[in-house]
Write a protein that holds these residues in place. Structure first.
Motif, short mmCIF file in Angstrom:
data_model
loop_
_atom_site.label_atom_id
_atom_site.label_comp_id
_atom_site.label_asym_id
_atom_site.label_seq_id
_atom_site.Cartn_x
_atom_site.Cartn_y
_atom_site.Cartn_z
N ARG A 79 39.28 46.72 22.28
CA ARG A 79 38.31 45.91 23.01
C ARG A 79 38.83 44.49 23.23
N ASN A 80 39.78 44.08 22.38
CA ASN A 80 40.33 42.74 22.55
C ASN A 80 41.18 42.66 23.83
N ARG A 81 41.84 43.77 24.21
CA ARG A 81 42.57 43.80 25.49
C ARG A 81 41.58 43.66 26.64
N ILE A 82 40.48 44.42 26.53
CA ILE A 82 39.46 44.35 27.58
C ILE A 82 38.95 42.92 27.69
N GLU A 83 38.68 42.32 26.56
CA GLU A 83 38.15 40.95 26.59
C GLU A 83 39.15 39.97 27.22
N SER A 84 40.42 40.07 26.83
CA SER A 84 41.37 39.10 27.40
C SER A 84 41.60 39.39 28.88
N ASP A 85 41.65 40.67 29.27
CA ASP A 85 41.83 40.99 30.71
C ASP A 85 40.66 40.50 31.54
N ILE A 86 39.45 40.71 31.05
CA ILE A 86 38.31 40.31 31.89
C ILE A 86 38.17 38.79 31.90
N LEU A 87 38.51 38.14 30.81
CA LEU A 87 38.45 36.66 30.85
C LEU A 87 39.40 36.11 31.91
N LYS A 88 40.58 36.73 31.99
CA LYS A 88 41.56 36.26 32.99
C LYS A 88 41.03 36.53 34.40
N LEU A 89 40.44 37.70 34.57
CA LEU A 89 39.89 38.03 35.90
C LEU A 89 38.71 37.13 36.25
N GLN A 90 37.81 36.94 35.30
CA GLN A 90 36.65 36.07 35.56
C GLN A 90 37.08 34.64 35.85
N TYR A 91 38.19 34.24 35.25
CA TYR A 91 38.70 32.88 35.50
C TYR A 91 39.05 32.71 36.97
N THR A 92 39.55 33.80 37.59
CA THR A 92 39.88 33.70 39.02
C THR A 92 38.64 33.85 39.90
N LEU A 93 37.65 34.59 39.43
CA LEU A 93 36.46 34.83 40.26
C LEU A 93 35.44 33.70 40.15
N ALA A 94 35.39 33.07 38.99
CA ALA A 94 34.38 32.03 38.75
C ALA A 94 35.05 30.93 37.92
N PHE A 97 34.14 28.65 34.51
CA PHE A 97 32.98 29.17 33.78
C PHE A 97 33.34 30.02 32.57
N VAL A 98 34.64 30.20 32.32
CA VAL A 98 35.06 30.96 31.13
C VAL A 98 36.21 30.21 30.46
N PRO A 99 36.44 30.45 29.16
CA PRO A 99 37.57 29.80 28.50
C PRO A 99 38.91 30.29 29.06
N LYS A 100 39.89 29.43 29.01
CA LYS A 100 41.23 29.82 29.47
C LYS A 100 41.93 30.63 28.38
N VAL A 101 42.55 31.74 28.79
CA VAL A 101 43.29 32.57 27.82
C VAL A 101 44.73 32.09 27.76
N ASN A 145 29.33 35.68 41.58
CA ASN A 145 30.76 35.84 41.88
C ASN A 145 31.36 37.04 41.15
N THR A 146 31.08 37.14 39.87
CA THR A 146 31.73 38.22 39.11
C THR A 146 31.18 39.60 39.51
N LEU A 147 29.91 39.67 39.88
CA LEU A 147 29.35 40.99 40.22
C LEU A 147 29.69 41.41 41.64
N LEU A 148 29.44 40.53 42.59
CA LEU A 148 29.64 40.94 43.99
C LEU A 148 31.13 41.11 44.32
N LEU A 149 31.96 40.21 43.81
CA LEU A 149 33.38 40.26 44.17
C LEU A 149 34.14 41.40 43.50
N VAL A 248 30.87 30.95 29.78
CA VAL A 248 30.48 32.29 29.34
C VAL A 248 31.60 32.86 28.48
N ILE A 249 31.22 33.36 27.31
CA ILE A 249 32.24 33.89 26.38
C ILE A 249 31.91 35.34 26.01
N ASP A 250 32.75 35.92 25.15
CA ASP A 250 32.49 37.22 24.53
C ASP A 250 32.25 38.39 25.49
#
Ligand code: SR1
Ligand code: MG
Length: 408
Positions: A79-94, A97-101, A145-149, A248-250
């Motif tokens: 789940r930690n891979r999922i978390e780091s991957d989505i944080l990186k993706l969310q960083y580009t979409l929004a 609004f999320v911490p930098k990995v 942004n994260t949902l529609l995009l 937004v975290i976690d």
């Protein structure tokens, strides 16, 4: 070779500090480092490492093989891979609004990321009756942004299916399927419910076949509707606030699911804050004023979501059939219906199920807590059963106020 490349183990504070110096290229060589485990969530270990010389700091979040709340939950550290991957993706979409990995480590199942300790966790800030005037604007940009995009309306369908594969998240989805959609709706041994509420649940929820049928439909919707890449656990404990910005975290529960899940989760938790204020603020003027701010926030969260979703749709839609007359309204209408239903499930599961919220458990007066719980459960049931009537922010808060007026 170092102990951190030989194989996975869960770190203590000393090992996390050693990890920071030997693996991460982040601190100066002469840094004076200290480390503290600060995780207060149900699942992971969170280490904060600070250099007292430069005042630079970093967070290392590590996934353990079991949930902290109970070792009954055997959850893959992947789940930690999922978390780091989505944080990186969310960083580009929004962005913003999320911490930098900074680093993801697939052996140690840990992610190094930006330290946001200058923020506060929103749940505690709301319990302390603090206001955040920009919150509704910030969080709706993040959610839209994260949902529609990430949806088929905007994304190339094959690329979206690749994302679905990457974010298959069976263990954490199972937790939600059990804790949110199943266990609160029967007398499950894992539930944790106070006596007065147990009687109420028995009468109003567990014995109501019509409600049970709707929860089964919603569970299957959660399991099968791969609509958007959702955060999956967007309660107020997953949000860091200060006046500006909001973070937004976690997102470890992320997967492709119903777009209404995140919005519903958030609104349910704002309602917990609303009931905390109702039960704990003695001064009537102060109570009215704080509840009015929360009410306005709930209304704005829904209405700004609708407004921004419409606007971004017009700007970014690529799927031709999505431009057919009436489809946008149908699509957003479905999201609002799901949002209402998830608001309802969240309101029920945090009162009856295993994982509670401090907004309610910190109400020391037992009669006031019992009343707050009844208001949440009654509203929750109504959100589930009448989910198609919720079209605006005002519709959402109206139900809660009606139950407040009718429950003593
Ligand atoms: C076993 S985990 C319990 C809850 O904590 C997480 O934050 C999720 O909300 C989950 O349902
Ligand atoms: Mg969490």
């Amino acid at each position: 070779m170092s102990i951190f490349t030989e194989g996975y183990f869960t770190m203590n504070e000393i090992q996390a500090l050693d990890y920071a110096t030997s693996v991460l290229n982040y601190f100066d060589l002469d840094a004076d480092l200290s480390c503290k485990e600060i995780g207060d969530g149900n699942l992971n270990y969170v280490f904060r490492i600070i250099d007292s010389k430069s005042e630079k700091s970093i967070i290392i979040k590590q996934a353990g093989p079991f949930a902290r709340i109970s070792d009954e939950f055997n959850v893959s550290p992947d789940r930690n891979r999922i978390e780091s991957d989505i944080l990186k993706l969310q960083y580009t979409l929004a962005e913003g609004f999320v911490p930098k990995v900074y680093n993801y480590d697939s052996i140690m199942n840990c992610t190094a990321m930006e330290d946001l300790s200058d923020h506060v966790i929103m749940r505690q800030a709301l319990i302390d009756h603090k206001k955040f005037p920009l919150f509704a604007d910030h969080i709706t940009t993040f959610i839209v942004n994260t949902l529609l995009l990430t949806s088929d309306v905007v994304m190339n369908h094959k690329d979206k299916k690749e994302l679905i594969k990457n974010f298959i998240n069976p263990d954490l989805c199972e937790i939600t399927e059990d804790l949110v959609y199943t266990e609160p709706f029967y007398d499950c041994t894992r539930n944790d419910v106070i006596d007065t509420t147990r009687e109420f649940a028995q009468k109003e929820l567990w014995g109501d076949e019509k409600l049970l049928l709707e929860t089964a439909k919603l569970k299957f919707e959660f399991m099968t509707n791969a609509q958007s890449l959702i955060h999956g656990d967007l309660h107020t404990g997953s949000i860091f606030v200060k006046e500006n910005p909001t973070k937004v975290i976690d997102p470890e529960f992320a997967f492709y699911g119903p777009a209404g899940y995140d919005l519903g989760n958030l609104i349910g938790n704002l309602i917990f804050a609303y009931e905390n204020a109702e039960a704990t603020i003695d001064d009537l003027y102060e109570k009215k004023e704080y509840k009015e701010w929360l009410e306005e926030t709930i209304v704005q969260v829904v209405d700004l979501f609708i407004f921004k979703f419409n606007a971004l749709w017009i700007e970014r839609v690529t799927e031709e059939t999505a431009n057919y007359k009436g489809f946008k309204e149908y699509y957003i209408g479905n999201i609002l219906k799901d949002t209402a239903a998830i608001t309802g499930c969240e309101l029920c599961r945090r009162i009856i199920g295993l994982a509670h919220v401090k907004d309610i458990t910190s109400i020391n007066n037992i009669e006031k807590r019992a009343r707050a719980e009844k208001i949440c459960l009654s509203s929750g049931k109504k959100f589930i059963m009448s989910r198609e009537i919720f079209k605006t922010g005002a519709d959402f808060i109206k139900i809660v106020k009606e139950f407040e007026n009718n429950i003593n």
